[in-house]
Design an enzyme around this catalytic site. Sequence first.
Site, PDB file in Angstrom:
ATOM      1  N   LYS A 108      62.080 -19.373  44.586  1.00 24.01           N
ATOM      2  CA  LYS A 108      61.236 -18.166  44.612  1.00 24.01           C
ATOM      3  C   LYS A 108      60.423 -17.921  43.349  1.00 24.01           C
ATOM      4  O   LYS A 108      60.031 -16.793  43.047  1.00 24.01           O
ATOM      5  CB  LYS A 108      62.042 -16.897  44.957  1.00 24.01           C
ATOM      6  CG  LYS A 108      62.979 -17.020  46.125  1.00 24.01           C
ATOM      7  CD  LYS A 108      62.483 -17.863  47.259  1.00 24.01           C
ATOM      8  CE  LYS A 108      61.326 -17.277  48.034  1.00 24.01           C
ATOM      9  NZ  LYS A 108      60.809 -18.302  49.010  1.00 24.01           N
ATOM     10  N   TRP A 121      53.262 -22.569  45.445  1.00 19.08           N
ATOM     11  CA  TRP A 121      51.964 -22.333  44.782  1.00 19.08           C
ATOM     12  C   TRP A 121      51.593 -23.520  43.895  1.00 19.08           C
ATOM     13  O   TRP A 121      50.520 -24.117  44.040  1.00 19.08           O
ATOM     14  CB  TRP A 121      52.066 -21.033  43.979  1.00 19.08           C
ATOM     15  CG  TRP A 121      50.783 -20.520  43.414  1.00 19.08           C
ATOM     16  CD1 TRP A 121      49.518 -20.999  43.636  1.00 19.08           C
ATOM     17  CD2 TRP A 121      50.653 -19.400  42.535  1.00 19.08           C
ATOM     18  NE1 TRP A 121      48.606 -20.239  42.934  1.00 19.08           N
ATOM     19  CE2 TRP A 121      49.274 -19.260  42.248  1.00 19.08           C
ATOM     20  CE3 TRP A 121      51.562 -18.505  41.949  1.00 19.08           C
ATOM     21  CZ2 TRP A 121      48.785 -18.258  41.405  1.00 19.08           C
ATOM     22  CZ3 TRP A 121      51.083 -17.507  41.112  1.00 19.08           C
ATOM     23  CH2 TRP A 121      49.696 -17.385  40.856  1.00 19.08           C
ATOM     24  N   PHE A 137      61.208 -31.966  49.438  1.00 18.86           N
ATOM     25  CA  PHE A 137      62.269 -31.256  48.707  1.00 18.86           C
ATOM     26  C   PHE A 137      63.432 -32.251  48.570  1.00 18.86           C
ATOM     27  O   PHE A 137      64.205 -32.437  49.502  1.00 18.86           O
ATOM     28  CB  PHE A 137      62.652 -30.043  49.564  1.00 18.86           C
ATOM     29  CG  PHE A 137      63.607 -29.056  48.982  1.00 18.86           C
ATOM     30  CD1 PHE A 137      64.231 -29.256  47.758  1.00 18.86           C
ATOM     31  CD2 PHE A 137      63.877 -27.885  49.684  1.00 18.86           C
ATOM     32  CE1 PHE A 137      65.110 -28.315  47.249  1.00 18.86           C
ATOM     33  CE2 PHE A 137      64.755 -26.932  49.182  1.00 18.86           C
ATOM     34  CZ  PHE A 137      65.383 -27.158  47.969  1.00 18.86           C
ATOM     35  N   HIS A 175      64.990 -27.972  43.231  1.00 19.94           N
ATOM     36  CA  HIS A 175      65.483 -26.691  42.704  1.00 19.94           C
ATOM     37  C   HIS A 175      66.741 -26.919  41.862  1.00 19.94           C
ATOM     38  O   HIS A 175      67.401 -25.960  41.466  1.00 19.94           O
ATOM     39  CB  HIS A 175      65.842 -25.735  43.845  1.00 19.94           C
ATOM     40  CG  HIS A 175      64.671 -25.104  44.541  1.00 19.94           C
ATOM     41  ND1 HIS A 175      63.527 -24.736  43.883  1.00 19.94           N
ATOM     42  CD2 HIS A 175      64.500 -24.740  45.840  1.00 19.94           C
ATOM     43  CE1 HIS A 175      62.685 -24.189  44.762  1.00 19.94           C
ATOM     44  NE2 HIS A 175      63.245 -24.178  45.942  1.00 19.94           N
ATOM     45  N   SER A 202      62.568 -11.396  45.614  1.00 23.82           N
ATOM     46  CA  SER A 202      61.996 -12.392  46.516  1.00 23.82           C
ATOM     47  C   SER A 202      63.118 -13.191  47.208  1.00 23.82           C
ATOM     48  O   SER A 202      63.060 -13.468  48.409  1.00 23.82           O
ATOM     49  CB  SER A 202      61.079 -13.332  45.719  1.00 23.82           C
ATOM     50  OG  SER A 202      60.476 -14.278  46.555  1.00 23.82           O
ATOM     51  N   PHE A 261      64.148 -13.764  51.089  1.00 24.22           N
ATOM     52  CA  PHE A 261      64.196 -15.151  51.581  1.00 24.22           C
ATOM     53  C   PHE A 261      65.546 -15.456  52.227  1.00 24.22           C
ATOM     54  O   PHE A 261      65.615 -16.116  53.266  1.00 24.22           O
ATOM     55  CB  PHE A 261      63.919 -16.102  50.411  1.00 24.22           C
ATOM     56  CG  PHE A 261      63.709 -17.531  50.822  1.00 24.22           C
ATOM     57  CD1 PHE A 261      62.741 -17.876  51.758  1.00 24.22           C
ATOM     58  CD2 PHE A 261      64.474 -18.549  50.267  1.00 24.22           C
ATOM     59  CE1 PHE A 261      62.545 -19.205  52.136  1.00 24.22           C
ATOM     60  CE2 PHE A 261      64.290 -19.875  50.633  1.00 24.22           C
ATOM     61  CZ  PHE A 261      63.331 -20.205  51.574  1.00 24.22           C
ATOM     62  N   GLY A 273      53.520 -11.882  46.853  1.00 20.16           N
ATOM     63  CA  GLY A 273      52.815 -12.680  45.853  1.00 20.16           C
ATOM     64  C   GLY A 273      52.312 -11.873  44.664  1.00 20.16           C
ATOM     65  O   GLY A 273      51.212 -12.094  44.174  1.00 20.16           O
TER      66      GLY A 273
HETATM   67  P1  A3P Z   1      57.286 -13.027  46.956  1.00 22.33           P
HETATM   68  O1  A3P Z   1      58.480 -13.139  47.863  1.00 22.33           O
HETATM   69  O2  A3P Z   1      57.552 -12.159  45.763  1.00 22.33           O
HETATM   70  O3  A3P Z   1      56.036 -12.627  47.674  1.00 22.33           O
HETATM   71  P2  A3P Z   1      58.686 -20.388  46.188  1.00 22.33           P
HETATM   72  O4  A3P Z   1      57.497 -21.129  46.680  1.00 22.33           O
HETATM   73  O5  A3P Z   1      59.228 -20.873  44.898  1.00 22.33           O
HETATM   74  O6  A3P Z   1      59.726 -20.257  47.251  1.00 22.33           O
HETATM   75  O7  A3P Z   1      58.198 -18.920  45.821  1.00 22.33           O
HETATM   76  C1  A3P Z   1      57.780 -18.018  46.827  1.00 22.33           C
HETATM   77  C2  A3P Z   1      57.179 -16.820  46.144  1.00 22.33           C
HETATM   78  O8  A3P Z   1      55.903 -17.187  45.586  1.00 22.33           O
HETATM   79  C3  A3P Z   1      56.905 -15.681  47.125  1.00 22.33           C
HETATM   80  O9  A3P Z   1      57.013 -14.484  46.361  1.00 22.33           O
HETATM   81  C4  A3P Z   1      55.472 -15.996  47.532  1.00 22.33           C
HETATM   82  O10 A3P Z   1      54.794 -14.913  48.101  1.00 22.33           O
HETATM   83  C5  A3P Z   1      54.894 -16.384  46.173  1.00 22.33           C
HETATM   84  N1  A3P Z   1      53.653 -17.167  46.289  1.00 22.33           N
HETATM   85  C6  A3P Z   1      53.391 -18.224  47.059  1.00 22.33           C
HETATM   86  N2  A3P Z   1      52.119 -18.644  46.922  1.00 22.33           N
HETATM   87  C7  A3P Z   1      51.547 -17.821  46.020  1.00 22.33           C
HETATM   88  C8  A3P Z   1      50.228 -17.722  45.458  1.00 22.33           C
HETATM   89  N3  A3P Z   1      49.258 -18.551  45.807  1.00 22.33           N
HETATM   90  N4  A3P Z   1      50.002 -16.740  44.557  1.00 22.33           N
HETATM   91  C9  A3P Z   1      50.975 -15.877  44.191  1.00 22.33           C
HETATM   92  N5  A3P Z   1      52.240 -15.915  44.700  1.00 22.33           N
HETATM   93  C10 A3P Z   1      52.520 -16.874  45.608  1.00 22.33           C
END
Ligand code: A3P
Length: 304
Positions: free
Chosen positions: A48, A53, A81, A108, A138, A142, A259
Amino acid sequence: MEVKESIFRRQLVDVHGVPLFWSIAEEWAQVETFQARPDDLLIATYPKSGTTWISEIVDMIYNDGNVEQCKRDAIFNRVPFMELIIPGMSNGVEQLDMMPSPRLVKTHLPVQLLPESFEKSNCKTIYVARNAKDVAVSYYHFYQMAKMHPEPGTWAEFLEKFVEGKVAFGSWYDHVKGWWEKRRNLPLLYLFYEDMKEDPRRELQRVLQFLEKEVTEEIVQRILHHTSFQEMQKNPTSNYKMISTAEMDHSVSPFMRKGISGDWKNHFTVAQNERFDEDYAEKMKSSTLAFRMEIPEANMPEKT
Ligand code: A3P
């Protein structure tokens, strides 16, 4: 169907002191002997923290900003992964073994559990860290939608487990500190989610420099646009909607949730925040790592 139901919502299993999904623990020998290659790029994160991203950003860089090329497959196939092994559903080790170089590899794992072939191959690593409070919020959402996790319980119960490191992939505190120290002996770029939110262009330039890639201004703009939250949220190859509903149920909470930085303020009570801060100061006092728990509005990039 019965078989699949028995896969989900099981207790985590301890692997060298770190709680992991039962199926990863069972197949740990496969993970431990994973063969890294010198031209791999490892993307390491605590869950998270912005894994998807940064993965999309790097895939765009590898494909010279070609959006259609980056839509060739779901993000979990473009950037497998590594340690995720779920019987009958996925095996990151096998997936990567069959993948041609150069590979993008997601993990991870806390640094002490990283297969030793990574250090031997000396491949580059990008680590993304995000502040603990937003990660906890987050992760709580999840846990509810991604069924490989045990039931999260209430927010208060989950927060307790998070603080104690009794969640999948263990302690956030140990994870961020462990990888921070590792930058001394690996070619590692350590990024912060908050910096990426504050100035995506600046952080993209850092990634390009680290990867020794030069691209045109037009490509930079295309990457920034394609990897914005708004674009990734509606892109089926990056929003995890291509995964089975049995595994992730977006109607419970979407993978691309908010996000933003600072959402923790909508979840932590004053008492929870005080206790968290006290414990945080103790756990982080040995480290030079500094996190920002929110980004001042004035620092945020203009919305386009
Ligand atoms: P939130 O649950 O706070 O919205 P991961 O990819 O490590 O699992 O992380 C997921 C988190 O990154 C989620 O946070 C998701 O919304 C956020 N996220 C994914 N893409 C993003 C982007 N382009 N810009 C900002 N946050 C992003």
